[in-house]
Design a protein around this motif. Structure first.
Motif, mmCIF file in Angstrom:
data_model
loop_
_atom_site.group_PDB
_atom_site.id
_atom_site.type_symbol
_atom_site.label_atom_id
_atom_site.label_comp_id
_atom_site.label_asym_id
_atom_site.label_seq_id
_atom_site.Cartn_x
_atom_site.Cartn_y
_atom_site.Cartn_z
ATOM 1 N N PRO A 21 0.538 2.777 14.244
ATOM 2 C CA PRO A 21 1.123 3.692 13.953
ATOM 3 C C PRO A 21 0.005 4.719 13.469
ATOM 4 O O PRO A 21 -0.566 3.571 11.976
ATOM 5 C CB PRO A 21 2.418 4.300 13.010
ATOM 6 N N LEU A 22 -0.664 5.703 13.623
ATOM 7 C CA LEU A 22 -2.104 6.223 12.832
ATOM 8 C C LEU A 22 -1.518 6.900 11.582
ATOM 9 O O LEU A 22 -2.224 6.484 10.755
ATOM 10 C CB LEU A 22 -3.011 7.565 13.262
ATOM 11 N N PHE A 23 -0.355 6.921 11.261
ATOM 12 C CA PHE A 23 -0.220 7.636 9.600
ATOM 13 C C PHE A 23 1.296 7.622 9.373
ATOM 14 O O PHE A 23 1.747 6.971 10.191
ATOM 15 C CB PHE A 23 0.680 9.432 10.400
ATOM 16 N N ALA A 24 1.516 7.087 8.383
ATOM 17 C CA ALA A 24 2.472 6.899 7.760
ATOM 18 C C ALA A 24 4.336 8.050 8.114
ATOM 19 O O ALA A 24 5.359 7.432 7.851
ATOM 20 C CB ALA A 24 2.125 6.821 6.537
ATOM 21 N N SER A 25 4.135 9.041 8.151
ATOM 22 C CA SER A 25 4.608 10.142 8.449
ATOM 23 C C SER A 25 4.353 11.167 8.583
ATOM 24 O O SER A 25 2.869 11.217 9.284
ATOM 25 C CB SER A 25 5.416 10.807 6.482
ATOM 26 N N ALA A 26 5.691 11.910 9.428
ATOM 27 C CA ALA A 26 4.970 13.055 9.903
ATOM 28 C C ALA A 26 4.085 14.504 8.825
ATOM 29 O O ALA A 26 3.032 15.460 9.414
ATOM 30 C CB ALA A 26 6.111 14.066 10.346
ATOM 31 N N HIS A 27 4.450 14.209 8.129
ATOM 32 C CA HIS A 27 3.550 15.127 6.637
ATOM 33 C C HIS A 27 1.930 14.154 6.310
ATOM 34 O O HIS A 27 1.494 15.496 6.411
ATOM 35 C CB HIS A 27 4.343 14.855 4.957
ATOM 36 N N ALA A 28 2.249 13.147 6.766
ATOM 37 C CA ALA A 28 0.316 12.588 6.429
ATOM 38 C C ALA A 28 0.006 13.055 7.812
ATOM 39 O O ALA A 28 -1.361 13.871 7.152
ATOM 40 C CB ALA A 28 1.128 10.769 6.491
ATOM 41 N N ALA A 29 0.135 13.477 8.975
ATOM 42 C CA ALA A 29 -0.230 13.037 9.908
ATOM 43 C C ALA A 29 -0.414 14.728 9.994
ATOM 44 O O ALA A 29 -1.539 15.443 10.321
ATOM 45 C CB ALA A 29 0.972 13.359 11.242
#
Length: 223
Positions: A21-29
């Motif tokens: 995945p490109l991001f670790a979490s929804a917040h990071a994205a």
């Protein structure tokens, strides 16, 4: 005479590499998408590339090396998923993750070099209005105080005493409204009910996981 026989090594079945995945979490994205766009707010990205300020390899944000047109495209796709949420969900996410100020290059002598981020300001307006009936129903509340209290809950460095003095209300009133807004946004201390902040991140997380941009685990729990 010795005869050499070549033997074929046993073939190993190819295993497709697991996508990371490109991001670790929804917040990071979300933070990537909102901050990436803000860095191009004053001038379109294509204009900056055309002028030579940016190249296809320019790095403007996180997201495992996403930059240039790739980064702009990814930010746009995350924003498209954000736009599918309810207005209140969008507002709480933007108010939490977007920068409240962006750089200003107007060149006027009195300019501090910063201005209010219009996207953040619009989100705060929606959230402040919704809080009147969602968190403070039955209470007589000052809209500017509600906005300041919500900003404090999102990290603004200001005390309740200062806010009470600034908006000419009793300190107990400011404290009571603050507690009700906190429960509305983040749920109760007993953890029995989620606030609109957790609900919004959960809704965004579901959409981003469906796109394979964040891990399958519950990214909403990381916020």
């Amino acid at each position: 005479m010795t005869t050499m026989t070549l033997s074929r090594l046993p073939s190993v079945p190819a295993v497709a590499a697991k996508a990371v995945p490109l991001f670790a979490s929804a917040h990071a994205a979300l933070t990537f998408a909102l901050n990436y766009s803000m860095q191009q707010y004053d001038r379109p990205l294509m204009n900056k590339i055309a002028s030579g300020e940016l190249t296809s390899g320019s790095t403007l944000g996180g997201g495992k090396g996403l930059s240039g047109l790739d980064g702009a495209g990814q930010a746009g796709m995350i924003r498209a998923e954000l736009a599918r949420l309810s207005p209140i969900d969008q507002a709480v996410l933007v108010a939490h993750a977007a920068p409240s100020q962006i750089s200003c290059g107007c060149g006027i002598a009195c300019c501090s070099g910063w201005k209010v981020n219009p996207e953040w300001q619009d989100a705060m307006s929606v959230l402040t209005s919704a809080a009147a009936s969602g968190a403070l129903t039955g209470c007589v509340s000052n809209g500017r105080l509600r906005s300041a209290l919500i900003q404090r809950l999102f990290g603004a460095k200001v005390t309740l005493v200062e806010l009470a003095e600034r908006y000419e209300v009793d300190e107990k009133t400011a404290s009571t409204h603050h507690a009700k807004l906190k429960r509305w946004l983040f749920g109760g201390a007993d953890q029995k009910g989620a606030g609109i902040h957790q609900q919004a991140y959960r809704a965004l997380g579901d959409r981003l996981r469906a796109c394979k941009w964040i891990p399958e685990e519950d990214a909403a729990q990381k916020n």
